[in-house]
Design a protein around this motif. Sequence first.
Motif, PDB file in Angstrom:
ATOM      1  N   GLN A 121       0.845  -1.183   0.000  1.00  0.00           N
ATOM      2  CA  GLN A 121       0.000   0.000   0.000  1.00  0.00           C
ATOM      3  C   GLN A 121       0.888   1.244   0.000  1.00  0.00           C
ATOM      4  OE1 GLN A 121      -2.684  -0.049   3.321  1.00  0.00           O
ATOM      5  NE2 GLN A 121      -4.463   0.211   2.007  1.00  0.00           N
ATOM      6  N   PHE A 122       0.468   2.265  -0.693  1.00  0.00           N
ATOM      7  CA  PHE A 122       1.180   3.549  -0.741  1.00  0.00           C
ATOM      8  C   PHE A 122       2.581   3.441  -1.342  1.00  0.00           C
ATOM      9  CE2 PHE A 122      -1.719   3.811   2.967  1.00  0.00           C
ATOM     10  CZ  PHE A 122      -2.628   4.710   2.433  1.00  0.00           C
ATOM     11  N   THR A 123       2.719   2.565  -2.350  1.00  0.00           N
ATOM     12  CA  THR A 123       4.006   2.422  -3.034  1.00  0.00           C
ATOM     13  C   THR A 123       4.470   3.758  -3.587  1.00  0.00           C
ATOM     14  OG1 THR A 123       3.527   0.133  -3.592  1.00  0.00           O
ATOM     15  CG2 THR A 123       5.188   1.231  -4.923  1.00  0.00           C
ATOM     16  N   TRP A 124       3.561   4.528  -4.148  1.00  0.00           N
ATOM     17  CA  TRP A 124       3.936   5.822  -4.739  1.00  0.00           C
ATOM     18  C   TRP A 124       4.530   6.745  -3.678  1.00  0.00           C
ATOM     19  CZ3 TRP A 124       1.757  10.175  -2.698  1.00  0.00           C
ATOM     20  CH2 TRP A 124       0.619   9.983  -1.902  1.00  0.00           C
ATOM     21  N   LEU A 125       4.009   6.665  -2.431  1.00  0.00           N
ATOM     22  CA  LEU A 125       4.510   7.504  -1.351  1.00  0.00           C
ATOM     23  C   LEU A 125       5.899   7.043  -0.912  1.00  0.00           C
ATOM     24  CD1 LEU A 125       3.867   9.891   0.496  1.00  0.00           C
ATOM     25  CD2 LEU A 125       2.821   8.256   2.090  1.00  0.00           C
ATOM     26  N   MET A 126       6.092   5.730  -0.841  1.00  0.00           N
ATOM     27  CA  MET A 126       7.399   5.177  -0.491  1.00  0.00           C
ATOM     28  C   MET A 126       8.430   5.607  -1.537  1.00  0.00           C
ATOM     29  SD  MET A 126       9.238   3.127   1.396  1.00  0.00           S
ATOM     30  CE  MET A 126       9.389   1.418   1.777  1.00  0.00           C
ATOM     31  N   ASN A 127       8.040   5.576  -2.807  1.00  0.00           N
ATOM     32  CA  ASN A 127       8.960   6.012  -3.849  1.00  0.00           C
ATOM     33  C   ASN A 127       9.263   7.501  -3.727  1.00  0.00           C
ATOM     34  OD1 ASN A 127      10.469   5.543  -6.416  1.00  0.00           O
ATOM     35  ND2 ASN A 127       9.014   7.089  -7.105  1.00  0.00           N
ATOM     36  N   ARG A 128       8.216   8.290  -3.588  1.00  0.00           N
ATOM     37  CA  ARG A 128       8.400   9.744  -3.553  1.00  0.00           C
ATOM     38  C   ARG A 128       9.230  10.211  -2.349  1.00  0.00           C
ATOM     39  NH1 ARG A 128       3.749  14.389  -3.959  1.00  0.00           N
ATOM     40  NH2 ARG A 128       5.188  16.120  -3.731  1.00  0.00           N
ATOM     41  N   CYS A 129       8.999   9.599  -1.193  1.00  0.00           N
ATOM     42  CA  CYS A 129       9.655  10.071   0.029  1.00  0.00           C
ATOM     43  C   CYS A 129      11.001   9.407   0.311  1.00  0.00           C
ATOM     44  CB  CYS A 129       8.733   9.849   1.223  1.00  0.00           C
ATOM     45  SG  CYS A 129       7.229  10.835   1.144  1.00  0.00           S
ATOM     46  N   ILE A 130      11.187   8.180  -0.143  1.00  0.00           N
ATOM     47  CA  ILE A 130      12.400   7.445   0.236  1.00  0.00           C
ATOM     48  C   ILE A 130      13.209   6.993  -0.980  1.00  0.00           C
ATOM     49  CG2 ILE A 130      13.281   5.395   1.431  1.00  0.00           C
ATOM     50  CD1 ILE A 130      10.807   5.627   3.282  1.00  0.00           C
ATOM     51  N   VAL A 131      12.606   6.212  -1.858  1.00  0.00           N
ATOM     52  CA  VAL A 131      13.374   5.551  -2.920  1.00  0.00           C
ATOM     53  C   VAL A 131      13.870   6.537  -3.975  1.00  0.00           C
ATOM     54  CG1 VAL A 131      13.348   3.763  -4.699  1.00  0.00           C
ATOM     55  CG2 VAL A 131      12.219   3.353  -2.493  1.00  0.00           C
ATOM     56  N   ALA A 132      12.996   7.346  -4.549  1.00  0.00           N
ATOM     57  CA  ALA A 132      13.429   8.284  -5.593  1.00  0.00           C
ATOM     58  C   ALA A 132      14.504   9.252  -5.081  1.00  0.00           C
ATOM     59  CB  ALA A 132      12.233   9.030  -6.179  1.00  0.00           C
ATOM     60  N   PRO A 133      14.344   9.850  -3.887  1.00  0.00           N
ATOM     61  CA  PRO A 133      15.431  10.721  -3.398  1.00  0.00           C
ATOM     62  C   PRO A 133      16.742   9.963  -3.186  1.00  0.00           C
ATOM     63  CG  PRO A 133      13.408  11.137  -2.171  1.00  0.00           C
ATOM     64  CD  PRO A 133      13.167   9.923  -3.015  1.00  0.00           C
ATOM     65  N   ARG A 134      16.644   8.708  -2.735  1.00  0.00           N
ATOM     66  CA  ARG A 134      17.852   7.910  -2.522  1.00  0.00           C
ATOM     67  C   ARG A 134      18.535   7.617  -3.864  1.00  0.00           C
ATOM     68  NH1 ARG A 134      22.234   6.844   0.041  1.00  0.00           N
ATOM     69  NH2 ARG A 134      22.724   4.660   0.267  1.00  0.00           N
ATOM     70  N   LEU A 135      17.750   7.237  -4.866  1.00  0.00           N
ATOM     71  CA  LEU A 135      18.323   6.999  -6.188  1.00  0.00           C
ATOM     72  C   LEU A 135      18.955   8.271  -6.754  1.00  0.00           C
ATOM     73  CD1 LEU A 135      15.701   4.650  -7.859  1.00  0.00           C
ATOM     74  CD2 LEU A 135      18.038   4.071  -7.174  1.00  0.00           C
ATOM     75  N   LYS A 136      18.321   9.408  -6.528  1.00  0.00           N
ATOM     76  CA  LYS A 136      18.883  10.678  -6.976  1.00  0.00           C
ATOM     77  C   LYS A 136      20.254  10.911  -6.343  1.00  0.00           C
ATOM     78  CE  LYS A 136      18.118  15.676  -7.041  1.00  0.00           C
ATOM     79  NZ  LYS A 136      19.516  15.960  -6.771  1.00  0.00           N
TER      80      LYS A 136
END
Length: 153
Positions: A121-136
């Motif tokens: 649940q809330f995969t998009w939120l996990m990506n936006r708050c944690i994964v995408a910034p980490r990948l950046k």
Amino acid sequence: MKPFTLERSQILPVSQDEAWRFFSDPANLGNITPPSMEFRLTCQPPKEAHAGMILTYSLRPLFGIRMAWTTEITHLQRPLFFVDEQRFGPYRFWHHQHHFREVDGGVEMHDLVHYLLPAMQFTWLMNRCIVAPRLKRIFDYRRDALQRIFPAG
């Protein structure tokens, strides 16, 4: 679900062959990965990537937790591009294209990554708050490391 995307380009002041030699040698992965991730190859790869090559490694991508990761080089056309895909690891799907194109002043290296997180649940939120910034941050480190390895002028 539509995959998330990360896209980056960088011009390196080297020949296309030199860029290819560097990026197609798995031993160089540790040189462009943040030290905090403690990247370690757990296989004996050949000196140059080839289609069908399997790489195994371990790293700490998030919260200091060590994870095993297995990728396969699925497509390769020397010296233009190669694709690595996760077979086992932290993502549900990982498809990373590496393109190299001669330009004035060197080679444009272009990365295109498509990925999916484990279903939750809330995969998009996990990506936006944690994964995408980490990948950046990981790709920012990689950009800076490449500028040190291949300095301009």
